[in-house]
Design a protein around this motif. Structure first.
Motif, PDB file in Angstrom:
ATOM      1  N   ASP A  35       0.814  -1.215   0.000  1.00 56.36           N
ATOM      2  CA  ASP A  35       0.000   0.000   0.000  1.00 56.36           C
ATOM      3  C   ASP A  35       0.853   1.273   0.000  1.00 56.36           C
ATOM      4  OD1 ASP A  35      -2.391  -1.526   0.256  1.00 56.36           O
ATOM      5  OD2 ASP A  35      -2.074  -1.628   2.427  1.00 56.36           O
ATOM      6  N   ARG A  36       2.155   1.114  -0.212  1.00 56.73           N
ATOM      7  CA  ARG A  36       3.090   2.240  -0.184  1.00 56.73           C
ATOM      8  C   ARG A  36       3.017   3.001   1.148  1.00 56.73           C
ATOM      9  NH1 ARG A  36       0.060   2.857  -4.244  1.00 56.73           N
ATOM     10  NH2 ARG A  36      -0.435   5.056  -3.932  1.00 56.73           N
ATOM     11  N   GLY A  37       2.644   2.284   2.215  1.00 55.29           N
ATOM     12  CA  GLY A  37       2.575   2.893   3.544  1.00 55.29           C
ATOM     13  C   GLY A  37       1.410   3.837   3.733  1.00 55.29           C
ATOM     14  N   LYS A  38       0.425   3.804   2.848  1.00 54.52           N
ATOM     15  CA  LYS A  38      -0.672   4.782   2.901  1.00 54.52           C
ATOM     16  C   LYS A  38      -1.920   4.289   3.633  1.00 54.52           C
ATOM     17  CE  LYS A  38      -0.469   8.073  -0.289  1.00 54.52           C
ATOM     18  NZ  LYS A  38      -1.083   8.775  -1.379  1.00 54.52           N
ATOM     19  N   ILE A  39      -1.960   3.009   4.031  1.00 52.33           N
ATOM     20  CA  ILE A  39      -3.132   2.503   4.736  1.00 52.33           C
ATOM     21  C   ILE A  39      -2.693   1.924   6.077  1.00 52.33           C
ATOM     22  CG2 ILE A  39      -5.049   0.871   4.717  1.00 52.33           C
ATOM     23  CD1 ILE A  39      -5.082   1.076   1.679  1.00 52.33           C
ATOM     24  N   GLN A  40      -3.180   2.526   7.155  1.00 53.76           N
ATOM     25  CA  GLN A  40      -2.867   2.062   8.501  1.00 53.76           C
ATOM     26  C   GLN A  40      -3.923   1.059   8.941  1.00 53.76           C
ATOM     27  OE1 GLN A  40      -2.915   5.776  10.620  1.00 53.76           O
ATOM     28  NE2 GLN A  40      -0.954   6.429   9.772  1.00 53.76           N
ATOM     29  N   ARG A  41      -3.455  -0.057   9.507  1.00 52.32           N
ATOM     30  CA  ARG A  41      -4.344  -1.103  10.031  1.00 52.32           C
ATOM     31  C   ARG A  41      -3.847  -1.484  11.416  1.00 52.32           C
ATOM     32  NH1 ARG A  41      -3.325  -2.434   4.565  1.00 52.32           N
ATOM     33  NH2 ARG A  41      -5.223  -2.571   3.297  1.00 52.32           N
ATOM     34  N   ILE A  42      -4.723  -2.107  12.198  1.00 58.84           N
ATOM     35  CA  ILE A  42      -4.368  -2.490  13.562  1.00 58.84           C
ATOM     36  C   ILE A  42      -4.198  -4.004  13.640  1.00 58.84           C
ATOM     37  CG2 ILE A  42      -5.065  -2.466  15.992  1.00 58.84           C
ATOM     38  CD1 ILE A  42      -4.543   0.334  14.905  1.00 58.84           C
ATOM     39  N   GLY A  43      -3.061  -4.421  14.196  1.00 53.50           N
ATOM     40  CA  GLY A  43      -2.778  -5.832  14.416  1.00 53.50           C
ATOM     41  C   GLY A  43      -2.734  -6.142  15.901  1.00 53.50           C
TER      42      GLY A  43
ATOM     43  N   ALA B  57      -3.963   9.643  -4.143  1.00 54.37           N
ATOM     44  CA  ALA B  57      -2.703  10.354  -4.374  1.00 54.37           C
ATOM     45  C   ALA B  57      -2.410  11.394  -3.288  1.00 54.37           C
ATOM     46  CB  ALA B  57      -2.715  11.016  -5.742  1.00 54.37           C
ATOM     47  N   LYS B  58      -3.459  11.958  -2.698  1.00 50.83           N
ATOM     48  CA  LYS B  58      -3.275  13.024  -1.705  1.00 50.83           C
ATOM     49  C   LYS B  58      -3.432  12.552  -0.260  1.00 50.83           C
ATOM     50  CE  LYS B  58      -4.872  16.926  -4.452  1.00 50.83           C
ATOM     51  NZ  LYS B  58      -5.851  18.016  -4.493  1.00 50.83           N
ATOM     52  N   HIS B  59      -4.144  11.454  -0.021  1.00 45.58           N
ATOM     53  CA  HIS B  59      -4.516  11.078   1.339  1.00 45.58           C
ATOM     54  C   HIS B  59      -4.126   9.648   1.684  1.00 45.58           C
ATOM     55  CE1 HIS B  59      -7.421  14.191   0.021  1.00 45.58           C
ATOM     56  NE2 HIS B  59      -7.163  14.680   1.212  1.00 45.58           N
ATOM     57  N   ARG B  60      -3.819   9.455   2.951  1.00 49.83           N
ATOM     58  CA  ARG B  60      -3.601   8.116   3.478  1.00 49.83           C
ATOM     59  C   ARG B  60      -4.801   7.763   4.351  1.00 49.83           C
ATOM     60  NH1 ARG B  60       0.693  10.499   7.484  1.00 49.83           N
ATOM     61  NH2 ARG B  60      -0.668  10.871   9.249  1.00 49.83           N
ATOM     62  N   VAL B  61      -4.877   6.521   4.776  1.00 53.96           N
ATOM     63  CA  VAL B  61      -5.932   6.088   5.693  1.00 53.96           C
ATOM     64  C   VAL B  61      -5.358   6.139   7.102  1.00 53.96           C
ATOM     65  CG1 VAL B  61      -7.417   4.184   6.404  1.00 53.96           C
ATOM     66  CG2 VAL B  61      -7.039   4.632   3.967  1.00 53.96           C
ATOM     67  N   ASP B  62      -5.889   7.048   7.904  1.00 55.80           N
ATOM     68  CA  ASP B  62      -5.456   7.191   9.296  1.00 55.80           C
ATOM     69  C   ASP B  62      -6.249   6.229  10.175  1.00 55.80           C
ATOM     70  OD1 ASP B  62      -3.578   9.300   8.925  1.00 55.80           O
ATOM     71  OD2 ASP B  62      -5.246  10.690   8.666  1.00 55.80           O
ATOM     72  N   TRP B  63      -5.543   5.319  10.847  1.00 56.03           N
ATOM     73  CA  TRP B  63      -6.160   4.308  11.714  1.00 56.03           C
ATOM     74  C   TRP B  63      -5.072   3.833  12.651  1.00 56.03           C
ATOM     75  CZ3 TRP B  63     -11.128   3.569  12.361  1.00 56.03           C
ATOM     76  CH2 TRP B  63     -11.588   2.402  12.978  1.00 56.03           C
ATOM     77  N   ARG B  64      -4.822   4.592  13.712  1.00 59.92           N
ATOM     78  CA  ARG B  64      -3.639   4.343  14.544  1.00 59.92           C
ATOM     79  C   ARG B  64      -3.882   4.733  16.004  1.00 59.92           C
ATOM     80  NH1 ARG B  64      -2.707   8.933  11.637  1.00 59.92           N
ATOM     81  NH2 ARG B  64      -2.289  10.798  12.848  1.00 59.92           N
ATOM     82  N   ASP B  65      -2.838   4.570  16.805  1.00 63.33           N
ATOM     83  CA  ASP B  65      -2.813   4.965  18.218  1.00 63.33           C
ATOM     84  C   ASP B  65      -3.849   4.222  19.063  1.00 63.33           C
ATOM     85  OD1 ASP B  65      -0.976   6.871  17.270  1.00 63.33           O
ATOM     86  OD2 ASP B  65      -2.541   8.388  17.051  1.00 63.33           O
TER      87      ASP B  65
ATOM     88  N   ARG C  49     -10.118   9.219  10.650  1.00 68.39           N
ATOM     89  CA  ARG C  49     -10.677  10.376   9.945  1.00 68.39           C
ATOM     90  C   ARG C  49     -12.054   9.999   9.432  1.00 68.39           C
ATOM     91  NH1 ARG C  49      -8.320  14.761   8.144  1.00 68.39           N
ATOM     92  NH2 ARG C  49      -9.236  14.622   6.072  1.00 68.39           N
ATOM     93  N   LEU C  50     -13.034  10.856   9.729  1.00 71.98           N
ATOM     94  CA  LEU C  50     -14.396  10.638   9.245  1.00 71.98           C
ATOM     95  C   LEU C  50     -14.430  10.679   7.724  1.00 71.98           C
ATOM     96  CD1 LEU C  50     -16.290  12.941  11.764  1.00 71.98           C
ATOM     97  CD2 LEU C  50     -16.134  10.440  11.813  1.00 71.98           C
ATOM     98  N   ASN C  51     -15.461  10.070   7.131  1.00 74.34           N
ATOM     99  CA  ASN C  51     -15.577  10.047   5.671  1.00 74.34           C
ATOM    100  C   ASN C  51     -16.438  11.193   5.129  1.00 74.34           C
ATOM    101  OD1 ASN C  51     -18.170   9.298   6.314  1.00 74.34           O
ATOM    102  ND2 ASN C  51     -18.028   7.249   5.441  1.00 74.34           N
ATOM    103  N   HIS C  52     -16.738  12.162   5.971  1.00 71.55           N
ATOM    104  CA  HIS C  52     -17.553  13.296   5.539  1.00 71.55           C
ATOM    105  C   HIS C  52     -17.143  14.553   6.301  1.00 71.55           C
ATOM    106  CE1 HIS C  52     -19.438  11.792   9.193  1.00 71.55           C
ATOM    107  NE2 HIS C  52     -19.900  13.019   9.372  1.00 71.55           N
ATOM    108  N   GLY C  53     -17.558  15.691   5.776  1.00 71.59           N
ATOM    109  CA  GLY C  53     -17.264  16.968   6.414  1.00 71.59           C
ATOM    110  C   GLY C  53     -16.060  17.638   5.796  1.00 71.59           C
ATOM    111  N   PRO C  54     -15.783  18.870   6.251  1.00 69.61           N
ATOM    112  CA  PRO C  54     -14.620  19.606   5.730  1.00 69.61           C
ATOM    113  C   PRO C  54     -13.339  18.812   5.971  1.00 69.61           C
ATOM    114  CG  PRO C  54     -16.016  21.029   7.081  1.00 69.61           C
ATOM    115  CD  PRO C  54     -16.518  19.634   7.253  1.00 69.61           C
ATOM    116  N   SER C  55     -12.470  18.797   5.004  1.00 69.37           N
ATOM    117  CA  SER C  55     -11.242  18.005   5.072  1.00 69.37           C
ATOM    118  C   SER C  55     -10.430  18.279   6.334  1.00 69.37           C
ATOM    119  CB  SER C  55     -10.389  18.277   3.833  1.00 69.37           C
ATOM    120  OG  SER C  55      -9.199  17.554   3.888  1.00 69.37           O
ATOM    121  N   ASN C  56     -10.366  19.533   6.745  1.00 70.17           N
ATOM    122  CA  ASN C  56      -9.549  19.877   7.912  1.00 70.17           C
ATOM    123  C   ASN C  56     -10.287  19.687   9.235  1.00 70.17           C
ATOM    124  OD1 ASN C  56     -11.324  22.008   7.626  1.00 70.17           O
ATOM    125  ND2 ASN C  56      -9.800  23.587   8.063  1.00 70.17           N
TER     126      ASN C  56
END
Length: 162
Positions: free
Chosen positions: A77-85, A117-125, A142-149
């Motif tokens: 995934d080129r380091g762009k998708i975080q998963r929990i193990g 191309a611009k975003h990764r999947v944040d799923w950590r900590d 990160r939620l899938n809706h609403g303002p990006s920031n």
């Protein structure tokens, strides 16, 4: 860093910075003098969900053993998708990764779950506590809706068996 007290010893687990290739382990009898222990877990074999890097972790006791939820990213995934193990231990020194890893990843119904191309999947900590026999955890997401920031969120996860 995560600190667990067990049988008169403090165990500190931390992310091995620079290479992100493992979770380090320190022990102390008094909290002042610490002794380095072998790395608790390393990045996975080629093709594993955690074969690129390991990020943050949470360690907790449950039903007579210790559980470590940790964030992994893969080369695929080129380091762009975080998963929990998950890794488990009976003594905090010897850890075994769960064969069914990853145990949880972002659910697209609620969270950003696809990298582009611009975003990764944040799923950590991951952080977990037990309440009335149920494990409750929070994961940075990160939620899938609403303002990006304004999409940063704490996802609530639960488990009855770890």
């Amino acid at each position: 860093i995560e600190v667990i007290a067990h049988e008169g010893t403090l165990h500190a687990f931390y992310l091995c910075i620079r290479s992100h290739d493992g979770v380090g382990h320190l022990t102390s009898k008094d909290g002042l003098v610490w002794e380095e222990q072998p790395v608790a877990i390393h990045t996975g074999r080629p093709g594993a969900f955690d074969d690129d890097q390991i990020w943050t972790m949470g360690v907790f006791p449950f039903e007579g053993q210790f559980f470590m939820l940790y964030t992994g990213i893969s080369l695929r995934d080129r380091g762009k998708i975080q998963r929990i193990g998950l890794a488990t231990s009976s003594d905090l020194f010897h850890w075994e990764k769960y064969a069914g890893n990853p145990v949880i990843e972002a659910d697209s119904r609620f969270y950003e779950a696809t990298a582009d191309a611009k975003h990764r999947v944040d799923w950590r900590d991951p952080f977990v506590v037990e309440h009335n026999g149920v494990l409750h955890g929070v994961v940075s997401a990160r939620l899938n809706h609403g303002p990006s920031n304004r999409r940063g969120a704490a996802a609530h996860i639960t488990s009855h068996d770890g």
